[in-house]
Design an enzyme around this catalytic site. Sequence first.
Site, PDB file in Angstrom:
ATOM      1  N   TYR A  35       2.377   6.306  -9.635  1.00  0.00           N
ATOM      2  CA  TYR A  35       2.383   5.944 -10.984  1.00  0.00           C
ATOM      3  C   TYR A  35       3.191   4.697 -11.274  1.00  0.00           C
ATOM      4  O   TYR A  35       4.112   4.250 -10.340  1.00  0.00           O
ATOM      5  CB  TYR A  35       2.913   7.059 -11.797  1.00  0.00           C
ATOM      6  CG  TYR A  35       4.173   7.397 -11.710  1.00  0.00           C
ATOM      7  CD1 TYR A  35       4.976   7.955 -10.581  1.00  0.00           C
ATOM      8  CD2 TYR A  35       5.012   7.223 -12.762  1.00  0.00           C
ATOM      9  CE1 TYR A  35       6.368   8.314 -10.495  1.00  0.00           C
ATOM     10  CE2 TYR A  35       6.436   7.686 -12.768  1.00  0.00           C
ATOM     11  CZ  TYR A  35       7.054   7.822 -11.560  1.00  0.00           C
ATOM     12  OH  TYR A  35       8.547   8.230 -11.743  1.00  0.00           O
ATOM     13  N   ARG A  54       4.341  -3.600  -7.616  1.00  0.00           N
ATOM     14  CA  ARG A  54       5.025  -2.297  -7.031  1.00  0.00           C
ATOM     15  C   ARG A  54       3.792  -1.260  -7.172  1.00  0.00           C
ATOM     16  O   ARG A  54       3.798  -0.292  -6.009  1.00  0.00           O
ATOM     17  CB  ARG A  54       6.177  -2.029  -8.025  1.00  0.00           C
ATOM     18  CG  ARG A  54       6.844  -0.718  -7.340  1.00  0.00           C
ATOM     19  CD  ARG A  54       8.047  -0.428  -7.958  1.00  0.00           C
ATOM     20  NE  ARG A  54       7.843   0.184  -9.368  1.00  0.00           N
ATOM     21  CZ  ARG A  54       8.801   0.171 -10.410  1.00  0.00           C
ATOM     22  NH1 ARG A  54      10.207   0.464 -10.091  1.00  0.00           N
ATOM     23  NH2 ARG A  54       8.747   0.819 -11.568  1.00  0.00           N
ATOM     24  N   ARG A 100      -9.146  21.799  -1.203  1.00  0.00           N
ATOM     25  CA  ARG A 100      -7.873  21.844  -0.803  1.00  0.00           C
ATOM     26  C   ARG A 100      -7.749  21.705   0.686  1.00  0.00           C
ATOM     27  O   ARG A 100      -8.050  22.918   1.434  1.00  0.00           O
ATOM     28  CB  ARG A 100      -7.149  22.958  -1.404  1.00  0.00           C
ATOM     29  CG  ARG A 100      -5.544  23.050  -1.183  1.00  0.00           C
ATOM     30  CD  ARG A 100      -4.719  24.110  -1.760  1.00  0.00           C
ATOM     31  NE  ARG A 100      -3.405  23.823  -1.514  1.00  0.00           N
ATOM     32  CZ  ARG A 100      -2.683  23.865  -0.453  1.00  0.00           C
ATOM     33  NH1 ARG A 100      -3.519  24.679   0.642  1.00  0.00           N
ATOM     34  NH2 ARG A 100      -1.377  23.855  -0.214  1.00  0.00           N
ATOM     35  N   HIS A 102      -4.892  19.666   3.662  1.00  0.00           N
ATOM     36  CA  HIS A 102      -3.852  18.583   3.596  1.00  0.00           C
ATOM     37  C   HIS A 102      -4.068  17.269   4.093  1.00  0.00           C
ATOM     38  O   HIS A 102      -3.905  16.292   2.990  1.00  0.00           O
ATOM     39  CB  HIS A 102      -2.562  19.123   4.472  1.00  0.00           C
ATOM     40  CG  HIS A 102      -1.995  20.280   4.053  1.00  0.00           C
ATOM     41  ND1 HIS A 102      -2.309  21.725   3.699  1.00  0.00           N
ATOM     42  CD2 HIS A 102      -0.516  20.497   3.667  1.00  0.00           C
ATOM     43  CE1 HIS A 102      -1.518  22.341   3.282  1.00  0.00           C
ATOM     44  NE2 HIS A 102      -0.311  21.822   3.130  1.00  0.00           N
ATOM     45  N   LYS A 150       6.377   4.948  -5.472  1.00  0.00           N
ATOM     46  CA  LYS A 150       6.579   5.461  -7.056  1.00  0.00           C
ATOM     47  C   LYS A 150       5.627   6.818  -6.813  1.00  0.00           C
ATOM     48  O   LYS A 150       4.523   6.514  -7.389  1.00  0.00           O
ATOM     49  CB  LYS A 150       6.428   4.654  -8.026  1.00  0.00           C
ATOM     50  CG  LYS A 150       7.073   4.972  -9.299  1.00  0.00           C
ATOM     51  CD  LYS A 150       7.351   3.824 -10.034  1.00  0.00           C
ATOM     52  CE  LYS A 150       7.575   4.383 -11.674  1.00  0.00           C
ATOM     53  NZ  LYS A 150       8.986   5.126 -11.599  1.00  0.00           N
ATOM     54  N   GLU A 183      20.809   6.517  -6.530  1.00  0.00           N
ATOM     55  CA  GLU A 183      20.528   6.034  -7.837  1.00  0.00           C
ATOM     56  C   GLU A 183      20.427   7.354  -8.785  1.00  0.00           C
ATOM     57  O   GLU A 183      20.790   8.197  -8.490  1.00  0.00           O
ATOM     58  CB  GLU A 183      19.119   5.398  -7.534  1.00  0.00           C
ATOM     59  CG  GLU A 183      17.948   6.220  -7.166  1.00  0.00           C
ATOM     60  CD  GLU A 183      16.653   5.485  -6.857  1.00  0.00           C
ATOM     61  OE1 GLU A 183      16.387   4.777  -7.725  1.00  0.00           O
ATOM     62  OE2 GLU A 183      15.779   6.121  -5.923  1.00  0.00           O
ATOM     63  N   LEU A 207      13.956   3.803  -5.218  1.00  0.00           N
ATOM     64  CA  LEU A 207      12.885   2.937  -5.789  1.00  0.00           C
ATOM     65  C   LEU A 207      13.400   1.410  -5.994  1.00  0.00           C
ATOM     66  O   LEU A 207      14.399   1.471  -6.702  1.00  0.00           O
ATOM     67  CB  LEU A 207      12.531   3.593  -7.042  1.00  0.00           C
ATOM     68  CG  LEU A 207      11.485   3.223  -7.809  1.00  0.00           C
ATOM     69  CD1 LEU A 207       9.982   3.286  -7.084  1.00  0.00           C
ATOM     70  CD2 LEU A 207      11.254   3.302  -9.171  1.00  0.00           C
TER      71      LEU A 207
HETATM   72  N1  PMP Z   1      14.906   4.972  -9.830  1.00  0.00           N
HETATM   73  C1  PMP Z   1      14.121   5.912 -10.048  1.00  0.00           C
HETATM   74  C2  PMP Z   1      14.046   7.273  -9.026  1.00  0.00           C
HETATM   75  C3  PMP Z   1      13.404   5.897 -11.199  1.00  0.00           C
HETATM   76  O1  PMP Z   1      12.280   6.876 -11.593  1.00  0.00           O
HETATM   77  C4  PMP Z   1      13.231   4.733 -12.033  1.00  0.00           C
HETATM   78  C5  PMP Z   1      12.315   4.542 -13.364  1.00  0.00           C
HETATM   79  N2  PMP Z   1      10.998   4.146 -13.019  1.00  0.00           N
HETATM   80  C6  PMP Z   1      14.068   3.611 -11.812  1.00  0.00           C
HETATM   81  C7  PMP Z   1      14.949   3.915 -10.534  1.00  0.00           C
HETATM   82  C8  PMP Z   1      14.220   2.584 -12.532  1.00  0.00           C
HETATM   83  O2  PMP Z   1      12.935   1.565 -12.329  1.00  0.00           O
HETATM   84  P1  PMP Z   1      12.426   0.707 -13.288  1.00  0.00           P
HETATM   85  O3  PMP Z   1      13.539  -0.323 -13.576  1.00  0.00           O
HETATM   86  O4  PMP Z   1      11.401   0.023 -12.508  1.00  0.00           O
HETATM   87  O5  PMP Z   1      11.956   1.381 -14.438  1.00  0.00           O
END
Ligand code: PMP
Length: 293
Positions: A35, A54, A100, A102, A150, A183, A207
């Site tokens: 997403y 991304r 279903r 895997h 993501k 993060e 991310l």
């Molecule tokens: N880290 C994580 C785990 C996130 O879910 C997000 C939000 N998408 C971010 C960082 C920030 O990323 P962005 O600046 O692309 O929204």
Amino acid sequence: MSSTPLANWNGDEMPLDQVRVSVLDRAFLFGDAVYEAIRVYSGRAWLLGEHLQRLRHSLKEVQIVADVDRLHERLARTLANSDVQEGVIYIQVTRGEAPRRHAFPKEPVTPNELIYIKEVEPSPTAAGEPRPGMRVVTFPDWRWKRCDIKSTNLLANCIAAEHAEVNGCDEAILVHHDGSVSEGSRSSLFAVRAGALLTAPADESILPGITRQLVFRLADRIGLRVIEEAVRHETLTQLDELFLTGTTTEVAGIIDVDGRPIGDGTTGPVTAALQDAHHRAVQEWLATGATIV
Ligand code: PMP
């Protein structure tokens, strides 16, 4: 604000609450989907090219074949039809529906592609008001080893976010078993140390935030050095400032970690300067159509 967002479901526009999907969709069964979330300012999608890039990376890494240019066209059409001025565009691509099992389906399956545009409150910085500082808790980073993808597999992030919420906090910051802080559950983390910015390197354990990358450019613009080095759990409260970044978070100061104040317990001056630079970058883009930074 409108009650149900406008959605684009596999090319057809409809209210989001009318979208229906099979329980055999692999996103439902396995979290087999990726997403993006994109901020809309004044009816326009901010840093759209970076988000679509991304999305391409996430799709490629999980081997879902989807036409991102077609998604881009749908997104533009649905954004225009939604009349949303301040909002967030959510895009999700699932592998599709299959019995279903895997391993990926061997028969060709059609991905399910959802876009919807949700209205949000205008950012406080747009009104020239300071963004309130955030209180955060630390929580173990229970996620998998490919956080650069993501994916909609967000259970570890959800558990961390829930831990923050029940403790009266705005966000959880995630601590690795080696003591580094990667993060937030839904945001990137930065620290300020001796006038320079510190943030975890963009390897497979975080991310690569689009706003994180923007902050690198804003920092350059206002003469701040960025060091890609993760902050350590044990030194968190000794840092001059801490802040979070993200598409909806923008740049938000952290004023408290686990009940202990950061700096003097208010948003620090470097964070405030970056908030201002972020606001100016959005305004310049809206005025000129070009992303200056
Ligand atoms: N880290 C994580 C785990 C996130 O879910 C997000 C939000 N998408 C971010 C960082 C920030 O990323 P962005 O600046 O692309 O929204």
